[in-house]
Design an enzyme around this catalytic site. Structure first.
Site, PDB file in Angstrom:
ATOM      1  N   ASP A  14      -3.341  21.482  80.179  1.00 37.88           N
ATOM      2  CA  ASP A  14      -2.123  21.121  79.450  1.00 37.88           C
ATOM      3  C   ASP A  14      -2.522  20.615  78.072  1.00 37.88           C
ATOM      4  OD1 ASP A  14       0.469  20.578  78.828  1.00 37.88           O
ATOM      5  OD2 ASP A  14       0.730  18.905  80.212  1.00 37.88           O
ATOM      6  N   GLU A 109       0.518  25.345  78.455  1.00 41.83           N
ATOM      7  CA  GLU A 109      -0.084  24.978  79.737  1.00 41.83           C
ATOM      8  C   GLU A 109      -0.230  26.196  80.635  1.00 41.83           C
ATOM      9  OE1 GLU A 109       2.291  22.548  82.422  1.00 41.83           O
ATOM     10  OE2 GLU A 109       4.086  22.987  81.232  1.00 41.83           O
TER      11      GLU A 109
END
EC number: 2.7.7.7
Length: 360
Positions: A14, A109
């Site tokens: 992420d 992500e």
């Protein structure tokens, strides 16, 4: 109940405050300041906020007016999705050097299954660290990661040591980790569901685990079975790659902008070497060659030419590259050049991007 092997090795990567971090990357004067990406004013909506802005309570989906009230010195910047996508592709190409099992969730992500990986490295923790280091080296941006036996736990874990950190939940730690985890930290449990759980006396995973399947289904419908399983470490959703091959490409971002066409030919010559190498490795040929030019002001231009025959060797396509370069005047100094092949001879046309390292 103990979890039984064999276990998958899943990484959730992420990017940290991605949109805001890209703004800081492109405008270093913004670094360390409270910035918000999105519209200012009552009708404006915040898309993302830097960590400095988050300290004042500024967050995504908030109105620009409220954000300014919470943080009077907030700086607003416009969204730039073309730029976000460009960097996202760079980051994904790093992922693909480790595994083809990559499932992007958004531009910033993705899940990676590294159980069997291209590096032959048995340590998912080490791979995650390498990937995060590569992302910083090649884009200047930071990322966090979560590592565990399934997508759900990896996703939860990636948020624990943000920003610029990672968390590994080993197989023998999974049950305790989930039992101690506050239910509002469970991925997919929003404010409304969390409040409902609180009313039922469910505050941490262990409380959730004490509820029967029937009780949870009665209270939460189909999601009840999901909660029943995940708190026991059961989440069998596989990493689903959705990679579409339509072109083979290579590009390079320069440490200093270049304005001489002679220098551009020199750079393109090296990029063409890499492109030829990749074409031969994938046993691919193409009819359409495209030149990508990104100027110092971040405007972008592409120039393409299609032949009536397939090309692969540099000696076949590089004359076309020169034609494309001199086809129109270069209007500004250049920060990036790229070459790509489209109109491929493969039936399964999947997307392959080759991102050469930045010249830092």
């Amino acid at each position: 109940m103990e979890l039984q092997p064999p276990f998958r090795k899943i990484i959730h990567v992420d990017m940290d405050a991605f949109y805001a971090s890209v703004a800081e990357l492109d405008n270093p004067e913004l670094r360390g300041k409270a910035i918000a990406v999105g519209g200012e004013g009552r009708r404006g909506v915040i898309s993302a906020a830097s960590y400095e802005a988050r300290k004042f309570g500024v967050k995504s989906a908030m109105s620009g007016t409220l954000a300014k009230q919470k943080c009077p010195h907030l700086i607003f910047v416009n969204t730039d999705f073309a730029r976000y996508k460009e960097i996202s592709l760079q980051v994904r190409e790093i992922f693909y050097e480790y595994t083809d099992l990559v499932e992007p969730l958004s531009l910033d992500e993705a899940y990676l299954d590294v159980t069997e990986n291209k590096k032959g490295n048995p340590s998912a923790n080490t791979i995650a660290r390498e990937i995060r280091d590569r992302i910083f080296e090649e884009t200047g941006l930071r990322a966090s990661a979560g590592i565990s036996i399934n997508k759900f736990i990896a996703k939860v874990a990636s948020d624990i040591n943000k920003p610029n950190g990672q968390k590994t939940v080993h197989p023998d730690e999974v049950i305790q980790f989930l039992e101690e985890l506050p239910v509002n930290k469970f991925y997919g449990v929003g404010k409304v569901t969390a409040a409902k759980m609180y009313n039922l006396g469910i505050f941490v995973g262990n409380d959730l685990k004490k509820k029967s399947l029937e009780e949870l289904v009665k209270s939460f419908g189909k999601s009840g079975a999901h909660y029943y399983n995940i708190v026991r470490g059961i989440h069998n959703s596989a990493v689903k790659p959705n990679r579409i091959r339509k072109s083979v490409a290579a590009e390079r971002t320069f440490s200093e902008n270049i304005s001489s066409e002679i220098f551009m030919i020199e750079r393109l010559d090296k990029i063409a070497d890499e492109l030829e190498k990749r074409m031969k490795k994938s046993d691919t040929k193409g009819k359409t060659i495209t030149l990508k030019i990104k100027y110092s002001d971040f405007t972008q231009q592409t120039r393409s030419k299609t032949k009536d025959y397939f090309m692969q060797a540099k000696e076949e396509f590089f004359p076309v590259v020169k034609e494309l370069l001199f086809q129109d005047e270069i209007t500004n100094s250049v920060r990036l050049l790229g070459l790509s092949f489209g109109n491929l001879n493969t039936e399964n046309k999947e997307l392959v991007w080759v991102q050469l390292k930045f010249e830092f």
